[in-house]
Design an enzyme around this catalytic site. Structure first.
Site, PDB file in Angstrom:
ATOM      1  CG  MET A   1      -1.838   1.153   1.357  1.00 17.30           C
ATOM      2  SD  MET A   1      -3.019   1.234  -0.009  1.00 17.30           S
ATOM      3  CE  MET A   1      -3.146   3.008  -0.205  1.00 17.30           C
ATOM      4  CD  GLU A   2      -1.389   3.369  -3.390  1.00 20.37           C
ATOM      5  OE1 GLU A   2      -1.255   2.153  -3.130  1.00 20.37           O
ATOM      6  OE2 GLU A   2      -2.369   3.813  -4.019  1.00 20.37           O
ATOM      7  CG  ASN A   3      -0.266   3.720   3.456  1.00 16.17           C
ATOM      8  OD1 ASN A   3      -1.444   3.723   3.167  1.00 16.17           O
ATOM      9  ND2 ASN A   3       0.383   2.628   3.839  1.00 16.17           N
TER      10      ASN A   3
ATOM     11  CG  HIS B   1       2.385  -0.912  -8.273  1.00 15.12           C
ATOM     12  ND1 HIS B   1       1.713  -1.002  -9.474  1.00 15.12           N
ATOM     13  CD2 HIS B   1       1.454  -0.538  -7.348  1.00 15.12           C
ATOM     14  CE1 HIS B   1       0.433  -0.713  -9.282  1.00 15.12           C
ATOM     15  NE2 HIS B   1       0.252  -0.434  -8.001  1.00 15.12           N
ATOM     16  CD  GLU B   2       2.306  -0.518  -3.675  1.00 11.94           C
ATOM     17  OE1 GLU B   2       1.597   0.492  -3.574  1.00 11.94           O
ATOM     18  OE2 GLU B   2       1.875  -1.599  -4.134  1.00 11.94           O
TER      19      GLU B   2
ATOM     20  CG  HIS C   1       0.527   3.927  -6.420  1.00 11.65           C
ATOM     21  ND1 HIS C   1      -0.416   4.275  -7.353  1.00 11.65           N
ATOM     22  CD2 HIS C   1       0.296   2.620  -6.123  1.00 11.65           C
ATOM     23  CE1 HIS C   1      -1.193   3.218  -7.611  1.00 11.65           C
ATOM     24  NE2 HIS C   1      -0.772   2.200  -6.883  1.00 11.65           N
TER      25      HIS C   1
ATOM     26  CD  GLU D   1      -3.881   0.851  -7.914  1.00 13.70           C
ATOM     27  OE1 GLU D   1      -2.806   0.442  -8.382  1.00 13.70           O
ATOM     28  OE2 GLU D   1      -3.981   1.271  -6.741  1.00 13.70           O
TER      29      GLU D   1
HETATM   30  N1  B3K Z   1      -3.428   0.611  -3.772  1.00 13.75           N
HETATM   31  C1  B3K Z   1      -3.316  -0.647  -3.077  1.00 13.75           C
HETATM   32  C2  B3K Z   1      -4.630  -1.342  -3.051  1.00 13.75           C
HETATM   33  C3  B3K Z   1      -5.135  -1.646  -1.697  1.00 13.75           C
HETATM   34  C4  B3K Z   1      -6.612  -1.966  -1.749  1.00 13.75           C
HETATM   35  C5  B3K Z   1      -7.076  -2.848  -0.680  1.00 13.75           C
HETATM   36  N2  B3K Z   1      -8.508  -3.079  -0.717  1.00 13.75           N
HETATM   37  C6  B3K Z   1      -2.280  -1.526  -3.685  1.00 13.75           C
HETATM   38  C7  B3K Z   1      -1.696  -1.031  -4.943  1.00 13.75           C
HETATM   39  O1  B3K Z   1      -2.296  -1.139  -5.984  1.00 13.75           O
HETATM   40  O2  B3K Z   1      -0.632  -0.476  -4.919  1.00 13.75           O
HETATM   41 ZN    ZN Z   2      -1.409   0.263  -7.129  1.00 14.54          ZN
END
Ligand code: B3K
Ligand code: ZN
Length: 885
Positions: A274-276, A308-309, A312, A331
């Protein structure tokens, strides 16, 4: 006031894109205070809110989303609200009367240690962590939990010192100690962000540190946090991160924007990562690797997910989605970016082949089944069900087509304009296409249908050579099958990359009628009409067309190419992808022919010309990684897609027959390839070594189909002496498919050696689940009870139950229906604590209409059993109800 578990009293309702309205209120700043305890967490959230003037009337109530929260207090402008001043529902908090601008303070409590849905704030391996995309923030506090509400966040975390690391988004600005053995840290994220990018971690973690100097000279501190004992498995992830940062600067001119970039690996995670903002959370599967524990495929996977992350940060975080229907905005684009990154880091051809393979075995079936949806869907019941191959992988193909149509420089101009216009905004896929159009003065009106029409287009090609005029006329036609809710489709705008081969297999220069001279040997034809003709002139001899080079559009191509011509393309096409494609089509036709023979009660035989074509590929001078791809037969899943009604046994038997026959006829060749590609010395993860291992292990898998003592001995020898997981797993996989005494020995030895490494054990579970031996279901049922199996850990579920149901068609689709009943039992159980994982597992039942009447009835019965379950989640409800519709 604990909210009850999600209970479905009425059928869950769909949400529609056409109902989108801008938010009535906006949030400027969010000040969060987390007080973490072992048995509960208290969250105080101070929001500064103002009404969004254009879009709201005076005194409209403020509706905040919240789920499974215990509300402790609400204050408006520091005045405690009393019961009559707000309304509390299962999923919302409404403040009835609010001024145009105000401060709201909300105090909630949650129980992270009981949260097994792994959304919101939860505990994994003793650490606190969060997952907020898509709608997890509402499981932490009441909020305007929608991506078009972007705010600046400050986060203070208070916890016992047994959690030494207290992390959140942005920069650490202050920290301190408290008297009672607790401490605190305060983080400020200077960038506006939607709530789904919020993250928090509190835990006892070690970290690998490195530094990256951006091209403008800023120094960024890079940290990968893992449990202490995993610190020796972080080097590859760090290397991948630095490569990603450099690549995005070089390719798109995009630089990182904070002083610190953190990655935290956790064992319990529903997705890959997850790209937080500034604080990525990763499934440990996509961080931890060393040669002894991770395969070449794992190393590749880590490189691509880290990329990928990271990518983002611009495509997703700086520019985000207006609403969740726009999910592919971030995405699809980010998958395209990670695909290109991986292609630049290794073999472009092999990367493309693998991406297309997964598109065809996952996305095409999705697009042809009851869950089919457009890249920008019109409606959903549970957004969690839309993190699909269509949104991600078809979405990436749509971006790739724009890249092909506009060219590399044109695409870059479009990207630059997109960021210039939309940095800091929440936008739509249409805004993206508009930037591409405006930067290139191109009209992509028709192209936009890729976003709104579901289904895989089918292209037919027919060519006629006219010796008298030395011309070649190629007619392309297109159609697209109906999908749920879309009976009729308009023609797509498609780039068809193609070339023409002469009798020697060389590319001919391409000149279309009306052009002064030939330009290039690969051309991109633009197909826009239902049928279109392209006339090439100065074609000196009858050509053999090579169509859809590089898989330039995500379509099914039908061309009348004879087996001789396919073998010729396999041997000569200058486009490596199309070489592979010709081989796949040739093998596919042969195997499906054998399926028909088997059904007619005829003996199966393999044509010698195919054996020779394979031998030629094996001995070619191509990159061994490409050779290994050429020699891999189309999967049972791919072959199933090509049949109207899947012949489960026929496909398996015919494919195994071809594998075994090739192994018999080319035994010496495979033995030689095995020896020639054995890599001496210590393991290295680089393109050349990966390529050789892939060909060597492919040769081993062919030899093992013979189940002869010599092959088994070779396999055991590799298993026992391997210094790396790639070779070890390749040997174990081959053994796990054969009924022999070595099988049990090797599986037991592997378990003993790796019993303390959960990620390696996932491989052990997976191999047994994918075994083609008849006893597999019984083994899988026993493994669910194994002490090392944990049903609450998504990786374990995917490795065992997911592998069995999705990657083992012959055993999952057992005619007894026992596989279906097993899956339904597991899903019903998992759904009680983790609906998102349960719904993902259900995909294996949704294409029941592709099967024979007996299996249809058995699968349908299980779907009906699931939907009848009281308290079923809306996640599972959506998949099952759409599957049955
Ligand atoms: N953006 C996250 C997706 C998480 C969704 C969870 N329900 C992963 C990704 O595509 O980088
Ligand atoms: Zn993604």
């Amino acid at each position: 006031m604990n909210a009850p578990d999600k209970v479905i009293s009425d059928a869950p309702k769909a949400i529609f894109l056409k109902d989108y309205t801008a938010p009535r209120y906006l949030i400027d700043t969010v000040d969060l205070h987390f007080d973490l305890h072992d048995d509960y967490a208290r969250i105080t959230s101070r929001l500064s809110i103002h009404s969004n003037h254009e879009h709201s009337q005076q005194n409209q109530p403020l509706i905040l989303q919240g789920e499974r929260l215990k509300l402790i207090a609400v204050k408006l402008n520091d005045q405690l609200l009393t019961a009559g001043q707000y309304q509390l529902n299962e999923d919302s908090l409404t403040i009835l009367d609010v001024p145009a601008g105000f401060t709201l303070e909300i105090v909630t409590e949650v129980k992270p240690q009981e949260n097994k849905a792994l959304e919101g704030l939860y505990k994994s391996g003793g650490h606190f962590c969060t997952q907020c995309e898509a709608e997890g923030f509402r499981k932490i506090t009441y909020f305007l939990d929608r991506p078009d509400v972007m705010a600046r966040y400050t986060t203070t975390i208070v916890a016992d010192k047994k959690y030494p690391q207290l992390l959140s988004n942005g920069n650490l600005v202050e920290q301190g100690e408290l008297e009672d053995g607790r401490h605190w840290a305060k983080w400020v994220d200077p960038f506006k962000k939607p709530s789904y990018l919020f993250a928090l971690v509190a835990g006892d973690l070690a970290h690998l540190h490195d530094t990256f100097i951006t091209r403008s000279g800023r120094s960024v501190s890079l940290r990968i946090y893992v449990e202490q004992h995993n610190l020796d498995k972080t080097a590859h992830a760090m290397h991948s991160l630095k490569q990603s940062m450099r690549w995005d600067e070089d390719t798109f001119g995009l630089e990182y924007d904070l002083d610190i970039y953190m990655i935290v690996a956790v064992d319990d995670f529903n997705m890959g990562a997850m790209e937080n903002k500034g604080l990525n959370l990763f499934n440990s599967k996509y961080v931890l690797a060393k040669p002894e524990t991770a395969t070449d495929a794992d190393f590749d996977g880590i490189e691509s997910v880290i990329g990928h992350e990271y990518f983002h940060n611009w495509t997703g975080n700086r520019v985000t989605c207006r609403d969740w229907f726009q999910l592919s905005l971030k995405e699809g684009l980010t998958v395209f970016r990670d695909q290109e990154f991986s292609a630049d880091m290794s073999s472009r051809a092999v990367k493309r082949i693998n991406d297309v393979r997964s598109l065809r075995t996952v996305q095409f079936p999705e697009d042809g089944g009851p869950m089919a949806h457009a890249v920008r869907p019109d409606s959903y019941i549970e957004i969690g069900n839309f993190y699909t191959s269509t949104i991600y992988n078809k979405g990436a193909e749509v971006i790739r087509m724009m890249h092909t149509l506009l060219g590399k420089a044109g695409f870059r101009r479009g990207m630059d304009l997109y960021f210039e216009r939309h940095d800091g905004q929440a936008v739509t896929t249409d805004d993206f296409v508009k930037a591409m159009e405006d930067a290139n003065q191109r009209d992509l009106t028709q192209f936009r249908r890729w976003y709104t029409q579901a289904g895989t287009p089918e292209i037919s090609a027919a060519g006629v050579y006219d010796a008298a005029t030395q011309s070649y006329t190629l007619t392309l036609t297109q159609s697209c099958p109906a999908t749920p809710g879309q009976p009729h489709k308009e023609p797509f705008h498609l780039p068809i990359a193609m070339g023409l081969l002469d009798a020697q297999g060389a590319d001919m220069p391409l000149q279309l009628e009306g052009e002064d001279a030939a330009t290039g040997t690969t051309r991109v034809l633009e197909l826009r009409d239902a049928a279109q003709t392209f006339r090439f002139i100065n074609v000196a001899q009858p050509p053999l067309p090579s169509l859809l080079r590089g898989f330039s559009a995500p379509v099914k191509l039908h061309a009348h190419t004879s087996r001789t011509e396919l073998a010729f393309l396999l041997g000569h096409d200058s486009d490596a992808f199309n070489r592979w494609e010709a081989g796949q089509r040739l093998a596919g036709e042969i195997i499906l022919g054998l399926v028909a023979a088997y059904r007619d009660g005829q003996a199966m035989t393999l044509d010698d010309s195919f054996v020779q074509a394979i031998a030629k590929a094996l001995h070619s001078k191509l990159d061994p990684a490409v050779v290994a791809q050429l020699l891999t037969l189309p999967s049972e899943l791919y072959l199933a897609e090509a049949m109207t009604t899947v012949d489960v046994e026929g496909i398996h038997l015919a494919r195994e027959f071809v594998r075994k026959t090739l192994a018999q006829r080319l035994k010496a060749d495979f033995e030689q390839a095995y020896r020639a590609n054995s890599v001496p010395g210590t393991y290295r993860f680089d393109a050349q070594n990966v390529a050789r291992r892939s060909l060597k292990n492919l040769a081993l898998s062919y030899l093992m189909t013979l189940n002869e003592p010599a092959a088994r001995a070779l396999c055991m020898q590799q298993f026992n002496s391997a210094d790396n997981m790639t070779d070890s797993i390749a040997a174990l996989a081959a053994l796990s498919n054969q009924d022999c005494t070595e099988r049990a020995l090797a599986l037991a030895a592997f378990y003993d050696k790796w019993r303390h490494d959960p990620l390696v054990l996932d491989k052990w579970f997976g191999l047994q689940a994918m075994s083609q031996l008849p006893g597999t279901l019984a083994e899988v049922q026993a493994l669910v009870q194994h002490p090392a199996f944990e049903i609450k850990n998504p990786n374990k579920v995917y490795s065992l139950i997911g592998a069995y149901t999705r990657s083992n068609p012959i055993r999952f689709h057992d005619i007894s229906g026992a596989g279906y009943a097993f899956l339904a039992d597991q899903v019903l159980h998992i759904d009680t604590f983790n609906p998102s994982v349960a719904a993902r597992m259900l995909g294996a039942l949704s294409r029941w209409r592709k099967f024979d009447a007996t299996r249809q009835a058995l699968m349908q019965a299980q779907l009906q059993r699931i939907i009848a379950q009281p308290g079923l989640s809306k996640d599972a409800y959506e998949v099952v109800s759409k599957s049955l519709a």
